[in-house]
Design an enzyme around this catalytic site. Sequence first.
Site, PDB file in Angstrom:
ATOM      1  N   GLY A   1     103.188  28.117  48.539  1.00 42.49           N
ATOM      2  CA  GLY A   1     104.476  28.291  49.194  1.00 42.49           C
ATOM      3  C   GLY A   1     105.093  29.645  48.899  1.00 42.49           C
ATOM      4  O   GLY A   1     104.548  30.460  48.146  1.00 42.49           O
TER       5      GLY A   1
ATOM      6  N   LYS B   1      89.108  22.740  56.253  1.00 40.43           N
ATOM      7  CA  LYS B   1      89.321  22.173  54.926  1.00 40.43           C
ATOM      8  C   LYS B   1      87.999  22.221  54.177  1.00 40.43           C
ATOM      9  O   LYS B   1      86.929  22.207  54.778  1.00 40.43           O
ATOM     10  CB  LYS B   1      89.804  20.724  55.077  1.00 40.43           C
ATOM     11  CG  LYS B   1      90.080  20.035  53.750  1.00 40.43           C
ATOM     12  CD  LYS B   1      90.819  18.731  53.938  1.00 40.43           C
ATOM     13  CE  LYS B   1      90.970  17.981  52.621  1.00 40.43           C
ATOM     14  NZ  LYS B   1      91.515  18.786  51.521  1.00 40.43           N
TER      15      LYS B   1
ATOM     16  N   LEU C   1      90.490  17.955  46.694  1.00 42.87           N
ATOM     17  CA  LEU C   1      89.519  18.340  47.716  1.00 42.87           C
ATOM     18  C   LEU C   1      88.879  17.145  48.415  1.00 42.87           C
ATOM     19  O   LEU C   1      87.677  17.118  48.670  1.00 42.87           O
ATOM     20  CB  LEU C   1      88.440  19.260  47.110  1.00 42.87           C
ATOM     21  CG  LEU C   1      88.950  20.651  46.712  1.00 42.87           C
ATOM     22  CD1 LEU C   1      87.979  21.350  45.780  1.00 42.87           C
ATOM     23  CD2 LEU C   1      89.179  21.499  47.952  1.00 42.87           C
TER      24      LEU C   1
ATOM     25  N   GLY D   1      99.092  33.431  50.446  1.00 42.04           N
ATOM     26  CA  GLY D   1      99.980  33.010  49.360  1.00 42.04           C
ATOM     27  C   GLY D   1     101.427  33.125  49.789  1.00 42.04           C
ATOM     28  O   GLY D   1     102.047  34.166  49.637  1.00 42.04           O
ATOM     29  N   GLY D   2     101.950  32.065  50.374  1.00 38.02           N
ATOM     30  CA  GLY D   2     103.368  32.030  50.726  1.00 38.02           C
ATOM     31  C   GLY D   2     103.748  32.727  52.015  1.00 38.02           C
ATOM     32  O   GLY D   2     104.930  33.012  52.234  1.00 38.02           O
TER      33      GLY D   2
ATOM     34  N   SER E   1      92.554  27.275  54.117  1.00 41.08           N
ATOM     35  CA  SER E   1      91.806  26.034  53.961  1.00 41.08           C
ATOM     36  C   SER E   1      92.649  24.944  53.302  1.00 41.08           C
ATOM     37  O   SER E   1      93.371  25.190  52.336  1.00 41.08           O
ATOM     38  CB  SER E   1      90.574  26.297  53.106  1.00 41.08           C
ATOM     39  OG  SER E   1      89.889  25.100  52.835  1.00 41.08           O
TER      40      SER E   1
ATOM     41  N   CYS F   1      86.829  25.157  42.216  1.00 33.69           N
ATOM     42  CA  CYS F   1      86.311  23.826  41.903  1.00 33.69           C
ATOM     43  C   CYS F   1      85.852  23.783  40.443  1.00 33.69           C
ATOM     44  O   CYS F   1      85.307  24.757  39.930  1.00 33.69           O
ATOM     45  CB  CYS F   1      85.108  23.493  42.788  1.00 33.69           C
ATOM     46  SG  CYS F   1      85.424  23.530  44.551  1.00 33.69           S
TER      47      CYS F   1
END
Length: 301
Positions: free
Chosen positions: A216, A44, A72, A242-243, A20, A129
């Site tokens: 990344g 998103k 966001l 994650g990456g 996302s 959030c």
Amino acid sequence: MNTQITIAGVTFKNPVMTASGTFGSGMEYSEFVDLNQLGAVVTKGVANVPWPGNPTPRVAEVYGGMLNAIGLQNPGIDMLMERDIPFLKQYDTNIIVNVCGKTVEDYVEVVERLGDEQSVAMLEINVSCPNVKEGAIAFGQKAEALFQITQEVKKHARQPVIMKLSPNVTDITEMARAAEAAGADALSLINTLTGMKIDIHRRTFALANKTGGMSGPAIKPVAVRMVYQTAKAVKIPIIGMGGIGSAEDAVEFILAGASAVSIGAMNFVNPYVTTEVVRGIEDYMKEYHVENLTELIGAVI
């Protein structure tokens, strides 16, 4: 090679999804990627009303990845249902909507709006959030808050619910167990790690927000470790992220216990990466004579 997997009763042709916030809502990447080849497109984050996001600058490159403090920004649920979902329905891929909010009521409003949208296969709840009613501490940083929001979302959701866990906690397994106990159907992890960059020449912060989310390749070892720990702690499926930038990265997550993977920051580096990973996983399975992808899930546990 059978790359099909099932998560919470939803069947995916392969385990590759989009993380996302890194793929728009599919339309933005459709010139580069055949969306039909993906297991799912994760939109998103969408809120009950449009969010303007944070002031600029909001993105900074760092060694091994990037920091972002987009805040966001999104056009809200009305636009998603009017424009983005009809676009995605044209493709043979699962649609997963990522939901964000500032109060529990915000999340519930979006979840209820999506309840009758049969083309939406699953909901992914972004608990990174800030909870405005609890002093802006993220929903995903306290087990009690995570339990509460998971339980409340589940009361109103008609689709299976994925809780997207924050890595910015002392014990990821405590959070995972809280989400599972509250009824989550699946987990996705990790979200970004909190980081900072300072411009030494201007002697100021690289991001207007001062801190941002680190994503990344540099975060991959942390993500793999957390997926492994979580897979041992809970019984519900995990979507690892994650990456990830290659099929090898994806397989590593699957071996650690993930049923599926999401590709995020590397979409910015290589817009074709998702479909390359799909093909690469098939090549890996052929090389090692793996007939069903499910054989690899958690194989090192």
